[in-house]
Design a protein around this motif. Structure first.
Motif, short mmCIF file in Angstrom:
data_model
loop_
_atom_site.label_atom_id
_atom_site.label_comp_id
_atom_site.label_asym_id
_atom_site.label_seq_id
_atom_site.Cartn_x
_atom_site.Cartn_y
_atom_site.Cartn_z
N ARG A 1 -2.07 2.68 -9.28
CA ARG A 1 -0.87 1.83 -8.96
C ARG A 1 -0.08 2.45 -8.15
NH1 ARG A 1 1.45 -2.62 -11.57
NH2 ARG A 1 0.07 -2.40 -13.21
N ALA A 2 0.12 3.89 -8.10
CA ALA A 2 1.28 4.47 -7.40
C ALA A 2 0.70 4.54 -5.64
CB ALA A 2 1.31 5.92 -7.95
N ARG A 3 -0.34 4.90 -5.61
CA ARG A 3 -1.09 4.76 -4.10
C ARG A 3 -1.16 3.44 -3.74
NH1 ARG A 3 -4.60 8.96 -5.96
NH2 ARG A 3 -3.84 10.97 -5.22
N ALA A 4 -1.43 2.41 -4.79
CA ALA A 4 -1.46 1.06 -4.23
C ALA A 4 -0.21 0.50 -3.54
CB ALA A 4 -1.90 -0.08 -5.32
N HIS A 5 0.95 1.03 -3.94
CA HIS A 5 2.04 0.43 -3.58
C HIS A 5 2.93 1.54 -2.57
CE1 HIS A 5 2.31 -3.00 -5.88
NE2 HIS A 5 1.76 -2.23 -6.87
N ALA B 1 6.26 -4.87 -0.07
CA ALA B 1 6.81 -5.91 0.71
C ALA B 1 7.32 -5.39 1.88
CB ALA B 1 8.15 -6.36 -0.13
N PRO B 2 6.84 -6.59 2.96
CA PRO B 2 7.15 -6.03 4.63
C PRO B 2 8.40 -6.64 4.97
CG PRO B 2 5.40 -7.66 4.57
CD PRO B 2 5.77 -7.50 2.91
N SER B 3 8.72 -6.40 5.96
CA SER B 3 10.15 -7.17 6.59
C SER B 3 9.45 -8.21 7.26
CB SER B 3 10.97 -6.24 7.62
OG SER B 3 9.73 -6.25 8.63
N GLY B 4 10.49 -9.25 7.48
CA GLY B 4 10.09 -10.55 7.90
C GLY B 4 9.83 -10.45 9.51
N THR B 5 10.36 -9.31 10.24
CA THR B 5 9.95 -9.21 11.64
C THR B 5 8.58 -9.00 11.67
OG1 THR B 5 12.07 -8.27 12.13
CG2 THR B 5 10.48 -7.61 13.42
N TYR B 6 7.93 -8.11 11.04
CA TYR B 6 6.49 -7.89 10.96
C TYR B 6 5.47 -8.97 10.52
CZ TYR B 6 7.20 -3.01 12.56
OH TYR B 6 7.64 -2.04 13.35
N ILE B 7 6.14 -9.67 9.68
CA ILE B 7 5.18 -10.99 9.39
C ILE B 7 5.28 -11.87 10.53
CG2 ILE B 7 5.33 -13.16 7.94
CD1 ILE B 7 4.40 -10.54 6.30
N ALA B 8 6.36 -12.05 11.29
CA ALA B 8 6.51 -12.76 12.60
C ALA B 8 5.54 -12.15 13.54
CB ALA B 8 7.97 -13.01 12.87
N ILE B 9 5.52 -10.83 13.71
CA ILE B 9 4.54 -10.21 14.81
C ILE B 9 3.12 -10.40 14.41
CG2 ILE B 9 4.03 -7.77 15.67
CD1 ILE B 9 6.84 -7.14 15.48
N GLY B 10 2.68 -10.46 12.80
CA GLY B 10 1.72 -10.44 12.70
C GLY B 10 1.07 -12.01 12.98
N GLY C 1 4.29 -0.25 7.46
CA GLY C 1 4.28 0.23 6.25
C GLY C 1 3.74 -0.58 5.08
N SER C 2 3.12 -1.71 5.55
CA SER C 2 2.86 -2.57 4.59
C SER C 2 1.31 -3.25 5.02
CB SER C 2 3.84 -3.76 4.26
OG SER C 2 3.16 -4.74 3.38
N ILE C 3 0.61 -3.65 4.21
CA ILE C 3 -0.49 -4.30 4.48
C ILE C 3 -0.64 -5.76 4.66
CG2 ILE C 3 -1.63 -5.02 2.04
CD1 ILE C 3 -4.26 -3.65 2.89
N TRP C 4 0.57 -6.42 4.44
CA TRP C 4 0.65 -7.83 4.36
C TRP C 4 0.56 -8.27 5.74
CZ3 TRP C 4 -1.57 -9.67 0.43
CH2 TRP C 4 -1.29 -9.20 -0.66
N PRO C 5 1.55 -7.89 6.66
CA PRO C 5 1.41 -8.17 8.23
C PRO C 5 0.11 -8.44 8.67
CG PRO C 5 3.30 -7.08 7.79
CD PRO C 5 2.40 -6.63 6.77
#
Length: 258
Positions: A91-95, A106-115, A232-236
């Motif tokens: 769990r620790a490394r996953a987050h 959680a990523p920032s909205g900026t990187y979601i837009a870039i993604g 810093g996030s996998i979601w973008p």
């Protein structure tokens, strides 16, 4: 009066941190995902053939039947891969957002837009690159060949698997586990390049071993890996991958069912 501040002393019953997965273990996790696809594909494919022999009038035609096999295969393979990787990484490394983590924060909205923008640009740029390298030869993937001949309802049923499930598990493996391993050993630049090359190369069997289709996937891999490092996030990266796959499936809904 005696002063006893036990908080000044570190606890003595903490378990040592779990060792980070190494090269062999990470590569085995990636290989296990594709091996599971092969195993589940054979299992569900064989089952569908048996049902066809037993109930020839009730079982759908081959393209529709194969889509059911693909959906079940990817769903089972992805579920087991997620369980395996998250259980081993913890769990620790996953987050964790840094080089040693998987980036499930959680990523920032900026990187979601870039993604999103990168996911739209990737198939356009990649398609031009593939046309240049292919020299007029047609390029298609096995899943696309099946979907192009299937009923429209089955194409819609396959869409979430291709757009969501596939990118989710591949991001976990390539921009999560593999990129994490490479960043801690080689630095960000080499990690982005090598993970993207591996990501493109492992798709060769699905592309019919057409090498000139690989640079397109390497480009997607570079976009996704860069986003994982920068945000810093996998979601973008997942958003980019999902958008790329979504645009690639547009042809399914314009193809003529034979």
């Amino acid at each position: 009066m005696a002063y006893d501040d036990t908080s000044a002393f570190p606890p003595t019953n903490l378990a040592p941190p779990r060792r980070a997965p190494g090269v062999i273990e990470t590569l085995l996790c990636i290989a296990a995902y594709f091996a599971m696809q092969f195993a589940f594909g054979g299992l569900f494919g064989g089952l569908s053939m048996q049902l066809t022999r037993l109930f020839p009038a009730s079982v759908p035609d081959a393209p529709d039947r194969l889509i059911v096999v693909v959906i079940l295969t990817l769903a089972c393979s992805a579920s087991l891969t997620y369980w395996l990787v998250l259980r081993r990484w913890g769990r620790a490394r996953a987050h964790e957002a840094g080089p040693g983590g998987l980036g499930f924060n959680a990523p920032s909205g900026t990187y979601i837009a870039i993604g999103t923008a990168m996911g739209i640009a990737a198939p356009i740029l990649g398609g031009l690159l593939t046309q240049l390298l292919a020299g007029g030869h047609e390029v298609s993937q096995a899943v696309s060949d099946i979907a192009d001949k299937a009923h429209i309802v089955m194409r819609v049923a396959l869409l979430p698997v291709v757009v969501l499930v596939g990118p989710a598990v591949e991001e976990l493996l390539f921009r999560g586990a593999l990129l994490s391993l490479l960043r801690t050993r080689l630095g960000d630049g080499w990690a982005i390049a090598i993970s993207a090359i591996v990501f493109g190369t492992v798709h060769l069997p699905d592309l019919g071993w057409l090498w000139y289709a690989v640079p397109n996937l390497i480009l997607v891999g570079v976009f996704c890996a860069w986003l994982r490092v920068r945000s810093g996030s996998i979601w973008p990266a997942f958003v980019t991958h999902a958008a790329n796959n979504a645009l690639a499936t547009i042809a399914w809904f314009t193809a003529t069912t034979s």
